[in-house]
Design a protein around this motif. Structure first.
Motif, PDB file in Angstrom:
ATOM      1  N   ASP A 130      27.430  50.510  59.831  1.00  0.00           N
ATOM      2  CA  ASP A 130      26.512  49.883  60.782  1.00  0.00           C
ATOM      3  C   ASP A 130      27.110  48.613  61.399  1.00  0.00           C
ATOM      4  O   ASP A 130      26.837  48.290  62.550  1.00  0.00           O
ATOM      5  CB  ASP A 130      25.184  49.528  60.113  1.00  0.00           C
ATOM      6  N   LYS A 131      27.930  47.912  60.632  1.00  0.00           N
ATOM      7  CA  LYS A 131      28.563  46.678  61.106  1.00  0.00           C
ATOM      8  C   LYS A 131      29.849  46.968  61.877  1.00  0.00           C
ATOM      9  O   LYS A 131      30.541  46.047  62.299  1.00  0.00           O
ATOM     10  CB  LYS A 131      28.880  45.746  59.925  1.00  0.00           C
ATOM     11  N   ARG A 132      30.176  48.247  62.019  1.00  0.00           N
ATOM     12  CA  ARG A 132      31.391  48.701  62.703  1.00  0.00           C
ATOM     13  C   ARG A 132      32.666  48.189  62.029  1.00  0.00           C
ATOM     14  O   ARG A 132      33.666  47.918  62.684  1.00  0.00           O
ATOM     15  CB  ARG A 132      31.367  48.307  64.175  1.00  0.00           C
ATOM     16  N   ASP A 135      35.880  50.990  61.629  1.00  0.00           N
ATOM     17  CA  ASP A 135      36.667  51.443  62.784  1.00  0.00           C
ATOM     18  C   ASP A 135      38.144  51.226  62.557  1.00  0.00           C
ATOM     19  O   ASP A 135      38.586  50.321  61.948  1.00  0.00           O
ATOM     20  CB  ASP A 135      36.238  50.711  64.051  1.00  0.00           C
TER      21      ASP A 135
END
Length: 135
Positions: A130-132, A135
Motif C-alpha cells: 500500500d505504501k508502494r 516497487d
C-alpha cells in the motif's frame, strides 16, 4: 488511551525524566536510546524487527542531527509512532515516513521475515505494498 497515545505519552515521560534527573539537561542520545527500548517493548511479537527499526531511527534521524539539544524532535517522534502503528496494524493517519524510509523498512522486514509469524508478515507486506515500498 490507544496504544499509540500511550507510546507517545511514554516518550514524553522519558524526555521529562531525563531532564529532571540531569538538572534540566537532556542528553539526546541517552534519551533516544531509552525511547528505542520503549518502542521495542511495545512490539514483543516482532522484537527483532522492532530493534532493527529502532536502530535505523537512531542511526538515520538522531545521531546525525545538527541540533542534538532539540532531539528527539516532534517529527522524529511521529516517525516512531507511525512505525509502531505499522507494526501493530493500526491506521494512524500519520505521514511522517518518507518513501525512501518505507523502502528501507521493507528491507528490514525482509531480513527478519523468518522470525515473524506468517499472519504478521503478510499484514506487514500488504501495508508495504500500500505504501508502494515493494516497487
Amino acid at each position: 488511551m490507544t496504544p499509540l497515545g500511550k507510546f507517545e505519552a511514554d516518550v514524553r515521560r522519558c524526555i521529562k525524566h531525563e531532564r529532571a534527573d540531569h538538572g534540566g539537561q537532556c542528553d539526546a542520545l541517552r534519551v533516544a536510546r531509552k525511547i528505542t527500548e520503549t518502542f521495542c517493548a511495545c512490539c514483543p511479537e516482532c522484537a527483532a524487527l522492532a530493534e532493527a527499526i529502532g536502530a535505523y531511527w537512531f542511526r538515520v534521524y538522531i545521531k546525525p542531527a545538527a541540533d542534538l539539544a532539540g532531539e528527539p524532535s516532534q517529527a522524529h517522534i511521529d516517525w516512531l509512532v507511525e512505525m509502531l502503528a505499522f507494526l501493530s496494524g493500526i491506521d494512524a493517519g500519520i505521514c511522517a515516513v518518507s518513501p525512501e524510509d518505507w523502502r528501507e523498512i521493507r528491507e528490514l522486514v525482509s531480513c527478519e521475515a523468518g522470525t515473524l509469524p506468517l499472519d504478521l508478515l503478510s499484514r506487514l507486506m500488504s501495508a508495504l505494498l500500500d505504501k508502494r515500498a515493494l516497487d
